[in-house]
Scaffold this active site. Sequence first.
Site, PDB file in Angstrom:
ATOM      1  N   TYR A   1      57.722  52.738  55.600  1.00 60.04           N
ATOM      2  CA  TYR A   1      58.798  51.770  55.369  1.00 60.04           C
ATOM      3  C   TYR A   1      58.351  50.362  55.740  1.00 60.04           C
ATOM      4  O   TYR A   1      58.808  49.382  55.143  1.00 60.04           O
ATOM      5  CB  TYR A   1      60.053  52.165  56.148  1.00 60.04           C
ATOM      6  CG  TYR A   1      60.844  53.250  55.461  1.00 60.04           C
ATOM      7  CD1 TYR A   1      61.750  52.935  54.459  1.00 60.04           C
ATOM      8  CD2 TYR A   1      60.663  54.587  55.790  1.00 60.04           C
ATOM      9  CE1 TYR A   1      62.468  53.918  53.808  1.00 60.04           C
ATOM     10  CE2 TYR A   1      61.377  55.583  55.150  1.00 60.04           C
ATOM     11  CZ  TYR A   1      62.273  55.242  54.157  1.00 60.04           C
ATOM     12  OH  TYR A   1      62.977  56.224  53.500  1.00 60.04           O
TER      13      TYR A   1
ATOM     14  N   GLU B   1      66.186  61.051  57.142  1.00 58.33           N
ATOM     15  CA  GLU B   1      65.035  61.876  56.769  1.00 58.33           C
ATOM     16  C   GLU B   1      64.522  62.674  57.956  1.00 58.33           C
ATOM     17  O   GLU B   1      64.095  63.828  57.799  1.00 58.33           O
ATOM     18  CB  GLU B   1      63.953  60.991  56.148  1.00 58.33           C
ATOM     19  CG  GLU B   1      64.335  60.521  54.748  1.00 58.33           C
ATOM     20  CD  GLU B   1      63.613  59.275  54.286  1.00 58.33           C
ATOM     21  OE1 GLU B   1      62.544  58.961  54.860  1.00 58.33           O
ATOM     22  OE2 GLU B   1      64.115  58.603  53.366  1.00 58.33           O
TER      23      GLU B   1
ATOM     24  N   TYR C   1      65.711  71.805  44.751  1.00 54.78           N
ATOM     25  CA  TYR C   1      64.383  71.846  44.152  1.00 54.78           C
ATOM     26  C   TYR C   1      63.307  72.022  45.222  1.00 54.78           C
ATOM     27  O   TYR C   1      63.533  71.849  46.416  1.00 54.78           O
ATOM     28  CB  TYR C   1      64.104  70.565  43.356  1.00 54.78           C
ATOM     29  CG  TYR C   1      64.405  69.284  44.109  1.00 54.78           C
ATOM     30  CD1 TYR C   1      63.570  68.816  45.124  1.00 54.78           C
ATOM     31  CD2 TYR C   1      65.535  68.522  43.806  1.00 54.78           C
ATOM     32  CE1 TYR C   1      63.844  67.643  45.816  1.00 54.78           C
ATOM     33  CE2 TYR C   1      65.827  67.344  44.494  1.00 54.78           C
ATOM     34  CZ  TYR C   1      64.979  66.915  45.491  1.00 54.78           C
ATOM     35  OH  TYR C   1      65.259  65.757  46.170  1.00 54.78           O
TER      36      TYR C   1
ATOM     37  N   ARG D   1      55.542  66.682  42.342  1.00 51.97           N
ATOM     38  CA  ARG D   1      56.668  66.855  41.428  1.00 51.97           C
ATOM     39  C   ARG D   1      57.747  67.696  42.099  1.00 51.97           C
ATOM     40  O   ARG D   1      57.477  68.451  43.018  1.00 51.97           O
ATOM     41  CB  ARG D   1      56.223  67.545  40.131  1.00 51.97           C
ATOM     42  CG  ARG D   1      55.222  66.758  39.308  1.00 51.97           C
ATOM     43  CD  ARG D   1      55.833  65.507  38.704  1.00 51.97           C
ATOM     44  NE  ARG D   1      54.895  64.843  37.805  1.00 51.97           N
ATOM     45  CZ  ARG D   1      53.986  63.954  38.198  1.00 51.97           C
ATOM     46  NH1 ARG D   1      53.882  63.629  39.478  1.00 51.97           N
ATOM     47  NH2 ARG D   1      53.178  63.390  37.319  1.00 51.97           N
TER      48      ARG D   1
END
EC number: 1.14.12.17
Length: 396
Positions: free
Chosen positions: A95, A135, A188, A204
């Site tokens: 960041y 996070e 996912y 991905r």
Amino acid sequence: MLDAQTIATVKATIPLLVETGPKLTAHFYDRMFTHNPELKEIFNMSNQRNGDQREALFNAIAAYASNIENLPALLPAVEKIAQKHTSFQIKPEQYNIVGEHLLATLDEMFSPGQEVLDAWGKAYGVLANVFINREAEIYNENASKAGGWEGTRDFRIVAKTPRSALITSFELEPVDGGAVAEYRPGQYLGVWLKPEGFPHQEIRQYSLTRKPDGKGYRIAVKREEGGQVSNWLHNHANVGDVVKLVAPAGDFFMAVADDTPVTLISAGVGQTPMLAMLDTLAKAGHTAQVNWFHAAENGDVHAFADEVKELGQSLPRFTAHTWYRQPSEADRAKGQFDSEGLMDLSKLEGAFSDPTMQFYLCGPVGFMQFAAKQLVDLGVKQENIHYECFGPHKVL
């Protein structure tokens, strides 16, 4: 908290941001990848080439500036981005790099003066901390749950099955033989690859396609024209090969009570997260109405048709309808579809008249916009419509 002067200074830059548009983020990414080329190992460079990521970042910056006085309004977007960041294993120190190049971009493009740069520096710092903290929570949740892990974990491909002319499924089990973390239907996996000949590591996200079983995972991958990763998986990945996975993540998932009716609407490979939802509903013996509405080009590219039929047969109240946009003569002879042309939900209005029904959409953005408009026109409340974009997020 930001002081009133900082907020006012940031908001005063909104017209300049709007006028510049994604050229701002194009400059930012070009600068960052020039000075920190190691970040090419993390970012999806395909999304850089087609401009999707640049547009998504610009929209996020503009939304932050517009809502800087009302940060709770940004929390849904923060959650979506934070979940995606964990599949890239974004770290707090990165960041700082992003902040450095964001401020340098503002300076190089606009020369706004130190007061504006200082204000944006403070504003960015607040937002970065929101992401870093969320996070960290997700990383801790993934590591502490049964079968969970930190970072990447080696998985072996134990099955590779063509499902249509364009879609192949991959079943994956951990090399260490341990249990695997559960997930919510619709989430996912982060898949990390760097085969021989790839200039950069590629990361991905692929939707999980069945109910968690604690032993392994199944994903399905569409062969994309010019897609580096999808074509490698189709052409070169074999049973026995090992890939690195990051624990399941994502803010798009189904969470409904047994008496809540559900409609699953998809097109093409957008059916993959819906399969996990349908499998979960079927194995839970869901008693309320379940609808499966799917659109495909034709039978050659219609994947998982038999699996959907089998799962539907185990549900007491199940309706399925399939549209083929351009069916072949063989499709017509086999009777594998219900309607020809584009999806028209008005003909099935009675199947989802319950005001408590929850709708889940996935497919190309244009398709989801088309389907969502039909639902709203038929009286469905916007808050009952949930959707997932493959790639950078777009608002329907």
